[in-house]
Write a protein that holds these residues in place. Structure first.
Motif, PDB file in Angstrom:
ATOM      1  N   THR A   1       0.664  -1.194   0.004  1.00 10.36           N
ATOM      2  CA  THR A   1      -0.007  -0.089   0.117  1.00 10.36           C
ATOM      3  C   THR A   1       0.964   1.235  -0.123  1.00 10.36           C
ATOM      4  N   VAL A   2       1.857   1.387   1.142  1.00  9.88           N
ATOM      5  CA  VAL A   2       2.833   2.319   0.721  1.00  9.88           C
ATOM      6  C   VAL A   2       3.318   2.765  -0.734  1.00  9.88           C
ATOM      7  N   ASN A   3       3.781   1.688  -1.353  1.00 15.13           N
ATOM      8  CA  ASN A   3       4.285   1.703  -2.534  1.00 15.13           C
ATOM      9  C   ASN A   3       3.211   2.464  -3.722  1.00 15.13           C
ATOM     10  N   ASP A   4       1.894   1.726  -3.478  1.00 18.72           N
ATOM     11  CA  ASP A   4       1.113   2.267  -4.549  1.00 18.72           C
ATOM     12  C   ASP A   4       0.977   3.815  -4.278  1.00 18.72           C
ATOM     13  N   LEU A   5       0.770   4.361  -3.175  1.00 21.92           N
ATOM     14  CA  LEU A   5       0.722   5.714  -2.769  1.00 21.92           C
ATOM     15  C   LEU A   5       2.156   6.536  -3.276  1.00 21.92           C
ATOM     16  N   ALA A   6       3.177   5.858  -3.380  1.00 25.73           N
ATOM     17  CA  ALA A   6       4.522   6.572  -3.722  1.00 25.73           C
ATOM     18  C   ALA A   6       4.380   6.465  -5.254  1.00 25.73           C
ATOM     19  N   MET A   7       3.745   5.604  -5.809  1.00 25.12           N
ATOM     20  CA  MET A   7       3.605   5.821  -7.346  1.00 25.12           C
ATOM     21  C   MET A   7       2.795   6.741  -8.277  1.00 25.12           C
TER      22      MET A   7
ATOM     23  N   GLN B   1      17.412   1.830  -1.975  1.00 24.16           N
ATOM     24  CA  GLN B   1      16.484   1.032  -2.787  1.00 24.16           C
ATOM     25  C   GLN B   1      16.581   0.986  -4.347  1.00 24.16           C
ATOM     26  N   GLY B   2      17.699   2.049  -4.550  1.00 23.16           N
ATOM     27  CA  GLY B   2      17.728   2.293  -6.005  1.00 23.16           C
ATOM     28  C   GLY B   2      19.241   1.697  -6.368  1.00 23.16           C
ATOM     29  N   ALA B   3      20.033   1.307  -5.695  1.00 22.76           N
ATOM     30  CA  ALA B   3      21.408   0.920  -6.221  1.00 22.76           C
ATOM     31  C   ALA B   3      21.668   0.070  -7.323  1.00 22.76           C
TER      32      ALA B   3
ATOM     33  N   LEU C   1       9.255   2.223  -1.017  1.00 19.29           N
ATOM     34  CA  LEU C   1       9.680   2.816  -1.893  1.00 19.29           C
ATOM     35  C   LEU C   1       9.695   4.476  -1.913  1.00 19.29           C
ATOM     36  N   GLY C   2       8.777   4.866  -0.883  1.00 18.64           N
ATOM     37  CA  GLY C   2       8.439   6.418  -0.532  1.00 18.64           C
ATOM     38  C   GLY C   2       9.693   7.241  -0.569  1.00 18.64           C
ATOM     39  N   GLY C   3      10.863   6.559   0.273  1.00 16.23           N
ATOM     40  CA  GLY C   3      12.027   7.372   0.305  1.00 16.23           C
ATOM     41  C   GLY C   3      12.884   7.646  -1.101  1.00 16.23           C
ATOM     42  N   LEU C   4      12.820   6.448  -2.056  1.00 17.46           N
ATOM     43  CA  LEU C   4      13.278   6.374  -3.299  1.00 17.46           C
ATOM     44  C   LEU C   4      12.619   7.336  -4.136  1.00 17.46           C
ATOM     45  N   VAL C   5      11.189   7.518  -4.249  1.00 24.08           N
ATOM     46  CA  VAL C   5      10.539   8.119  -4.834  1.00 24.08           C
ATOM     47  C   VAL C   5      10.927   9.688  -4.655  1.00 24.08           C
ATOM     48  N   ALA C   6      10.910  10.120  -3.280  1.00 24.44           N
ATOM     49  CA  ALA C   6      11.216  11.543  -2.680  1.00 24.44           C
ATOM     50  C   ALA C   6      12.672  11.923  -3.431  1.00 24.44           C
TER      51      ALA C   6
ATOM     52  N   GLU D   1       8.077  -6.724  -5.329  1.00 25.80           N
ATOM     53  CA  GLU D   1       7.677  -5.959  -4.074  1.00 25.80           C
ATOM     54  C   GLU D   1       8.341  -5.000  -3.728  1.00 25.80           C
ATOM     55  N   GLY D   2       9.529  -4.476  -4.075  1.00 25.94           N
ATOM     56  CA  GLY D   2      10.357  -3.627  -3.718  1.00 25.94           C
ATOM     57  C   GLY D   2      10.913  -2.959  -5.025  1.00 25.94           C
ATOM     58  N   ARG D   3      10.397  -2.884  -6.141  1.00 24.83           N
ATOM     59  CA  ARG D   3      10.959  -2.363  -7.360  1.00 24.83           C
ATOM     60  C   ARG D   3      10.088  -1.370  -7.897  1.00 24.83           C
ATOM     61  N   LEU D   4      10.292  -0.323  -8.673  1.00 23.96           N
ATOM     62  CA  LEU D   4       9.602   0.385  -9.648  1.00 23.96           C
ATOM     63  C   LEU D   4      10.220   0.648 -10.835  1.00 23.96           C
ATOM     64  N   LEU D   5       9.106   0.778 -11.714  1.00 25.82           N
ATOM     65  CA  LEU D   5       9.723   1.242 -13.102  1.00 25.82           C
ATOM     66  C   LEU D   5       9.234   2.976 -13.191  1.00 25.82           C
ATOM     67  N   ALA D   6      10.007   3.653 -14.061  1.00 25.31           N
ATOM     68  CA  ALA D   6       9.862   5.018 -13.977  1.00 25.31           C
ATOM     69  C   ALA D   6       9.773   5.311 -15.548  1.00 25.31           C
ATOM     70  N   PHE D   7       9.085   6.365 -16.096  1.00 21.49           N
ATOM     71  CA  PHE D   7       8.995   6.805 -17.300  1.00 21.49           C
ATOM     72  C   PHE D   7       9.657   8.295 -17.111  1.00 21.49           C
ATOM     73  N   VAL D   8      10.877   8.754 -17.715  1.00 22.73           N
ATOM     74  CA  VAL D   8      11.301  10.077 -17.284  1.00 22.73           C
ATOM     75  C   VAL D   8      11.701  10.757 -18.692  1.00 22.73           C
ATOM     76  N   PRO D   9      11.236  12.005 -18.751  1.00 27.25           N
ATOM     77  CA  PRO D   9      11.692  12.763 -19.826  1.00 27.25           C
ATOM     78  C   PRO D   9      13.380  12.613 -19.941  1.00 27.25           C
TER      79      PRO D   9
END
Length: 349
Positions: free
Chosen positions: A90-96, A307-309, A213-218, A283-291
């Motif tokens: 749930t925390v990660n869904d919010l962070a997305m 979390q992004g090393a 993943l909230g800290g990574l997104v921040a 359960e601890g990874r994210l995908l990002a689409f970045v300009p």
């Protein structure tokens, strides 16, 4: 190069009158259930966005709101438990949505006869994971079902968080030219759960990647608030997440298979079991689409965060073959990466 959007392949008939495991797998059957049953029943513009969390305005504040249920079997596995998953999911869904997670609810469905020591261990894991994620569990509920009508413990969590001003992250914002990043090695959670469930040994202990993943997104937002899309590739793995984004944005995605970070143990296990790491849950990874103008700086910020090393560039968003994900293989060929029909590994989250 041939047009992959015109390619077709045979698939089992999907006309069903009863629920099957694939309806909870995050693939095509899940999408059909949502599109044909839930959206007509109570669809609205916010729900129709089909993001990981809903972005709402309430009293002048922009909030992210999400809910998630967990039925993982077994309850405890290398690197985590159902308690960790309930919080981090749930925390990660919010962070997305770019939100700063703040508060959670947690509801327990317990099977009659379950040892209270097991329930206590799950609750302790929920509390520890919430503290690690910087959120508080502020409300909840408990129900008990008869013996044989559950599987020990099921958890449902819901959460809210604040979306900072200037942040607009949603799958519809994927744009041709965007660079696709992944925050680390993939496939670890699904294979770790399967290994203990089936008593399999692969020569090395695989541990789940479950993490907040909230800290990574921040850290990524500190580089630029203009992140177009974030998605955590849980059920259905990287393949399902990329297909959902491509469909929502009407763009194409080109994935470079040789750039996808797959641990050797995961690759070996998938080869042995006949699985594709692209479809295995994380359960601890994210995908990002970045300009493209921000991609290098965002990637550097990700790699400086714990979390992004292992973050890497794995592809790009293109105008060609809209709605279709294509992989360039290690052998120079091209294949369509379709939305999974059902679920390779049931009950893993």
């Amino acid at each position: 190069m041939p047009d992959p959007s015109a390619w077709t392949c045979p698939a089992p008939l999907r006309d069903r009158s009863v629920v099957v495991p694939g309806h909870g797998g995050g693939g095509a059957l899940s999408a059909e259930l949502v599109r044909e049953l839930f959206l007509p029943a109570y669809g609205n513009e916010t729900l129709g966005g089909l993001a990981d969390s809903a972005a709402l305005t309430l009293g002048g504040a922009r909030l992210a709101f999400s809910t998630d249920s967990h039925v993982v079997r077994p309850l405890f596995f290398p690197g985590g438990s159902i308690g960790d998953l309930a919080v981090n999911g749930t925390v990660n869904d919010l962070a997305m949505s770019g939100a700063r997670p703040a508060h959670l609810s947690c509801a327990y469905i317990l099977e009659e006869g379950t040892d209270l020591a097991v329930v206590d261990r799950v609750a302790q894991d929920v509390g520890a994971a919430a503290r690690a994620a910087g959120v508080t569990v502020v409300t909840g509920d408990t129900k008990v079902v008869e013996t044989g009508h559950g599987d020990g413990v099921y958890l449902t969590t819901a959460g809210i968080g604040l979306i900072p001003d200037g942040v607009d992250i949603r799958p519809q914002r994927a744009t041709p030219g965007d660079v696709v990043l992944v925050s680390g090695p993939v496939g670890m959670h699904g294979v770790a759960v399967l290994s203990v469930r089936e008593g399999l040994e692969f020569g090395v202990e695989l541990t789940s990647d479950t993490a907040p993943l909230g800290g990574l997104v921040a850290a990524m937002l500190a580089v630029t608030p203009d992140l177009h899309v974030l998605r955590d590739p849980t059920r259905g793995g990287v393949a399902a997440a990329l297909n959902e984004i491509a469909a929502a944005s009407g763009t194409g995605v080109v994935l470079a298979e040789d750039r996808l970070p797959v641990p050797e143990a995961v690759a070996a296990a998938c080869g042995f079991l006949g699985l594709d790491p692209l479809y295995v849950a994380n359960e601890g990874r994210l995908l990002a689409f970045v300009p493209p103008g921000h991609a290098d700086a965002v990637l550097d910020a990700m790699r400086r965060h714990p979390q992004g090393a292992g973050a890497a560039v794995i592809g790009e968003c293109v105008a060609e073959h809209p709605g279709t994900v294509v992989a360039r293989t290690r052998f120079g060929g091209t294949r369509v990466v379709d939305l999974p029909l059902g679920e390779q590994l049931p009950r893993i989250c």
